[in-house]
Motif scaffolding. Structure first.
Motif, PDB file in Angstrom:
ATOM      1  N   VAL A  49       0.871  -1.177   0.000  1.00  0.00           N
ATOM      2  CA  VAL A  49       0.000   0.000   0.000  1.00  0.00           C
ATOM      3  C   VAL A  49       0.907   1.225   0.000  1.00  0.00           C
ATOM      4  O   VAL A  49       1.646   1.457   0.965  1.00  0.00           O
ATOM      5  N   SER A  50       0.888   1.988  -1.075  1.00  0.00           N
ATOM      6  CA  SER A  50       1.789   3.136  -1.187  1.00  0.00           C
ATOM      7  C   SER A  50       1.016   4.381  -1.596  1.00  0.00           C
ATOM      8  O   SER A  50      -0.014   4.307  -2.262  1.00  0.00           O
ATOM      9  N   ASP A  51       1.543   5.535  -1.185  1.00  0.00           N
ATOM     10  CA  ASP A  51       0.916   6.807  -1.547  1.00  0.00           C
ATOM     11  C   ASP A  51       1.991   7.857  -1.725  1.00  0.00           C
ATOM     12  O   ASP A  51       3.109   7.723  -1.225  1.00  0.00           O
ATOM     13  N   THR A  52       1.640   8.915  -2.452  1.00  0.00           N
ATOM     14  CA  THR A  52       2.560  10.026  -2.675  1.00  0.00           C
ATOM     15  C   THR A  52       2.119  11.264  -1.906  1.00  0.00           C
ATOM     16  O   THR A  52       2.402  12.389  -2.309  1.00  0.00           O
ATOM     17  N   GLY A  53       1.416  11.042  -0.799  1.00  0.00           N
ATOM     18  CA  GLY A  53       0.995  12.151   0.048  1.00  0.00           C
ATOM     19  C   GLY A  53       2.124  12.592   0.963  1.00  0.00           C
ATOM     20  O   GLY A  53       3.297  12.295   0.732  1.00  0.00           O
ATOM     21  N   VAL A  54       1.771  13.314   2.013  1.00  0.00           N
ATOM     22  CA  VAL A  54       2.789  13.757   2.964  1.00  0.00           C
ATOM     23  C   VAL A  54       3.373  12.533   3.657  1.00  0.00           C
ATOM     24  O   VAL A  54       2.761  11.468   3.707  1.00  0.00           O
ATOM     25  N   GLY A  55       4.581  12.673   4.193  1.00  0.00           N
ATOM     26  CA  GLY A  55       5.225  11.555   4.864  1.00  0.00           C
ATOM     27  C   GLY A  55       4.435  11.065   6.064  1.00  0.00           C
ATOM     28  O   GLY A  55       3.652  11.799   6.671  1.00  0.00           O
ATOM     29  N   SER A  56       4.650   9.809   6.421  1.00  0.00           N
ATOM     30  CA  SER A  56       3.911   9.208   7.516  1.00  0.00           C
ATOM     31  C   SER A  56       4.444   9.684   8.861  1.00  0.00           C
ATOM     32  O   SER A  56       5.642   9.873   9.061  1.00  0.00           O
ATOM     33  N   CYS A  57       3.518   9.870   9.796  1.00  0.00           N
ATOM     34  CA  CYS A  57       3.867  10.170  11.187  1.00  0.00           C
ATOM     35  C   CYS A  57       3.820   8.850  11.953  1.00  0.00           C
ATOM     36  O   CYS A  57       2.794   8.165  11.956  1.00  0.00           O
ATOM     37  N   LEU A  58       4.910   8.478  12.592  1.00  0.00           N
ATOM     38  CA  LEU A  58       4.995   7.170  13.230  1.00  0.00           C
ATOM     39  C   LEU A  58       3.961   6.990  14.332  1.00  0.00           C
ATOM     40  O   LEU A  58       3.567   5.869  14.649  1.00  0.00           O
ATOM     41  N   GLU A  59       3.481   8.105  14.900  1.00  0.00           N
ATOM     42  CA  GLU A  59       2.491   8.004  15.967  1.00  0.00           C
ATOM     43  C   GLU A  59       1.202   7.335  15.503  1.00  0.00           C
ATOM     44  O   GLU A  59       0.469   6.760  16.297  1.00  0.00           O
ATOM     45  N   GLU A  60       0.923   7.403  14.186  1.00  0.00           N
ATOM     46  CA  GLU A  60      -0.325   6.816  13.695  1.00  0.00           C
ATOM     47  C   GLU A  60      -0.333   5.301  13.830  1.00  0.00           C
ATOM     48  O   GLU A  60      -1.390   4.660  13.745  1.00  0.00           O
ATOM     49  N   PHE A  61       0.832   4.700  14.058  1.00  0.00           N
ATOM     50  CA  PHE A  61       0.901   3.248  14.209  1.00  0.00           C
ATOM     51  C   PHE A  61       1.027   2.809  15.666  1.00  0.00           C
ATOM     52  O   PHE A  61       0.984   1.606  15.945  1.00  0.00           O
ATOM     53  N   GLN A  62       1.187   3.756  16.579  1.00  0.00           N
ATOM     54  CA  GLN A  62       1.417   3.392  17.975  1.00  0.00           C
ATOM     55  C   GLN A  62       0.235   2.640  18.578  1.00  0.00           C
ATOM     56  O   GLN A  62       0.413   1.723  19.371  1.00  0.00           O
ATOM     57  N   GLY A  63      -0.988   3.032  18.220  1.00  0.00           N
ATOM     58  CA  GLY A  63      -2.161   2.386  18.794  1.00  0.00           C
ATOM     59  C   GLY A  63      -2.722   1.261  17.949  1.00  0.00           C
ATOM     60  O   GLY A  63      -3.777   0.709  18.262  1.00  0.00           O
ATOM     61  N   LEU A  64      -2.022   0.903  16.877  1.00  0.00           N
ATOM     62  CA  LEU A  64      -2.496  -0.140  15.982  1.00  0.00           C
ATOM     63  C   LEU A  64      -2.061  -1.504  16.498  1.00  0.00           C
ATOM     64  O   LEU A  64      -0.867  -1.748  16.704  1.00  0.00           O
ATOM     65  N   LYS A  65      -3.034  -2.386  16.726  1.00  0.00           N
ATOM     66  CA  LYS A  65      -2.730  -3.729  17.237  1.00  0.00           C
ATOM     67  C   LYS A  65      -3.393  -4.776  16.344  1.00  0.00           C
ATOM     68  O   LYS A  65      -4.458  -4.549  15.777  1.00  0.00           O
ATOM     69  N   TYR A  66      -2.726  -5.926  16.272  1.00  0.00           N
ATOM     70  CA  TYR A  66      -3.243  -7.026  15.457  1.00  0.00           C
ATOM     71  C   TYR A  66      -3.478  -8.232  16.342  1.00  0.00           C
ATOM     72  O   TYR A  66      -2.568  -8.703  17.030  1.00  0.00           O
ATOM     73  N   THR A  67      -4.709  -8.711  16.344  1.00  0.00           N
ATOM     74  CA  THR A  67      -5.070  -9.907  17.094  1.00  0.00           C
ATOM     75  C   THR A  67      -5.543 -10.952  16.101  1.00  0.00           C
ATOM     76  O   THR A  67      -6.579 -10.784  15.462  1.00  0.00           O
ATOM     77  N   MET A  68      -4.790 -12.018  15.973  1.00  0.00           N
ATOM     78  CA  MET A  68      -5.080 -13.037  14.972  1.00  0.00           C
ATOM     79  C   MET A  68      -6.408 -13.714  15.235  1.00  0.00           C
ATOM     80  O   MET A  68      -6.700 -14.156  16.341  1.00  0.00           O
ATOM     81  N   ASP A  69      -7.235 -13.765  14.194  1.00  0.00           N
ATOM     82  CA  ASP A  69      -8.485 -14.518  14.259  1.00  0.00           C
ATOM     83  C   ASP A  69      -8.160 -16.000  14.064  1.00  0.00           C
ATOM     84  O   ASP A  69      -7.639 -16.389  13.011  1.00  0.00           O
ATOM     85  N   PRO A  70      -8.425 -16.839  15.064  1.00  0.00           N
ATOM     86  CA  PRO A  70      -8.048 -18.257  14.943  1.00  0.00           C
ATOM     87  C   PRO A  70      -8.724 -18.980  13.799  1.00  0.00           C
ATOM     88  O   PRO A  70      -8.249 -20.012  13.342  1.00  0.00           O
ATOM     89  N   THR A  71      -9.841 -18.438  13.294  1.00  0.00           N
ATOM     90  CA  THR A  71     -10.545 -19.084  12.186  1.00  0.00           C
ATOM     91  C   THR A  71     -10.032 -18.626  10.823  1.00  0.00           C
ATOM     92  O   THR A  71     -10.459 -19.141   9.797  1.00  0.00           O
TER      93      THR A  71
END
Length: 337
Positions: A49-71
């Motif tokens: 997933v790529s874009d040519t917008g403004v650079g990414s702010c790392l804070e936007e990923f701080q609250g991102l969590k991944y919980t695997m769905d066992p199914t």
């Protein structure tokens, strides 16, 4: 934010890329690439997933969590590769982000940066690889981006490509070609974009991004279009929230002709957007739909169903040659700040 599937993660990454493009002062491109390597067992799918917008702010990923769905049939190690740079940066920054890591100090790993050699550009690219099948993800992301096109963001063109094979000459298919996503001029209002985008969505039935459906509209378009804008208030103070709504009633002149309408039955999916991205419908929006006096418009609402954040309106006595499409968009009138 917590996501439990790769599909949800991709949708979140696409929505974040849209925000970075919207606050840029130039025309931007949002590209999604799905590359399948069938020689692996199980097959390996690389997602970019790529874009040519403004650079990414790392804070936007701080609250991102991944919980695997066992199914889930998809297998992913939880690692995102992040590359980003801003116009004012002299370097391109590289990171690894482990969304399965609970310890915050271990989630982000900074890698050696690379020089821009005096070039001026900005953008962000995120990559991940999963073991699983391509077809299900391709279908869901095609539908998600099809909804995204309804908004017709004036400075963002969107493309989705799928590549199959392990060799340079592998077959690559453009599912959403960027040249078909060119939006209206910047002088066009958001509500006019929404009307135009929904009209295009309707004649393609929202289930494909192909040309107009000639089986339904062989003798031309028969659309009744209505729209409205409301500013939300709280305790007599304007909160700045805007709700836009567009409704389209489609009618066929020859109801005996085989068409896609019959697959829609008597239900309408409410297309809901928040801050220029597809979103789960809010309770306030559901309450608003319930309070509408539909009978004054010649319609009888049987029920409203909320299925995992997607709302469906079921109508009584809706003629089989008639279909109703509805889109709602809630955003702050000063957005983006």
């Amino acid at each position: 934010m917590e996501v439990s599937s790769v599909q949800q993660l991709c949708e979140h990454l696409i929505s974040s890329a849209i925000q970075r493009c919207r606050i840029a002062d130039h025309l931007c491109r949002l590209s999604v690439l799905l590359k399948s390597s069938p020689s692996f067992e199980p097959p390996l799918v690389r997602i970019s997933v790529s874009d040519t917008g403004v650079g990414s702010c790392l804070e936007e990923f701080q609250g991102l969590k991944y919980t695997m769905d066992p199914t889930s049939a998809e297998k992913w190690d939880g690692v995102l590769s992040l590359t980003t740079t801003g116009f004012g940066d002299d370097e391109i920054y590289h990171y690894h982000l482990n969304l399965k890591e609970n310890t915050s100090t271990r989630r982000l790993t900074k890698l050696p940066s690379s020089s821009k050699n005096g070039a001026t550009f900005s953008g962000t690219e995120l990559n991940l690889s999963i073991f699983g099948t391509l077809d299900g993800l391709r279908t869901k992301l095609t539908h998600f981006l099809g909804k995204m096109l309804i908004l017709k963001n004036h400075n963002v063109v969107i493309e989705l490509a799928v590549e199959c094979g392990d060799f340079p000459a592998s077959r690559c298919e453009n599912i959403v070609p960027a040249n078909e996503s060119i939006a209206l001029s910047s002088a066009t209002s958001n509500i006019e974009r929404l009307k135009s985008g929904l009209e295009e969505y309707v004649v393609k039935h929202g289930n494909s991004l192909s040309d107009i459906c000639h089986s339904c509209f062989s003798d031309g378009l028969h659309l009744k279009v209505g729209s409205g804008v409301a500013c939300c208030t709280e305790s007599h103070r304007n909160t700045g929230q805007v709700m836009e709504a567009v409704i389209i009633i489609s009618e066929l002149s020859d109801p005996t002709t085989p068409c896609c309408f019959r697959a829609c039955d008597s239900k309408t999916e409410v297309l809901y957007f928040k801050d220029f991205s597809p979103f789960s419908i809010s309770q306030a929006a559901l309450n608003g739909l319930t309070s509408i006096d539909w009978k004054s418009y010649g319609l009888t609402l049987r029920s409203i169903a909320d299925q995992d954040g997607y709302a469906f309106l079921e109508w009584e006595n809706l003629p089989e040659n008639t279909r109703i499409d509805l889109v709602l968009h809630c955003y702050h009138k000063e957005y983006p700040s």
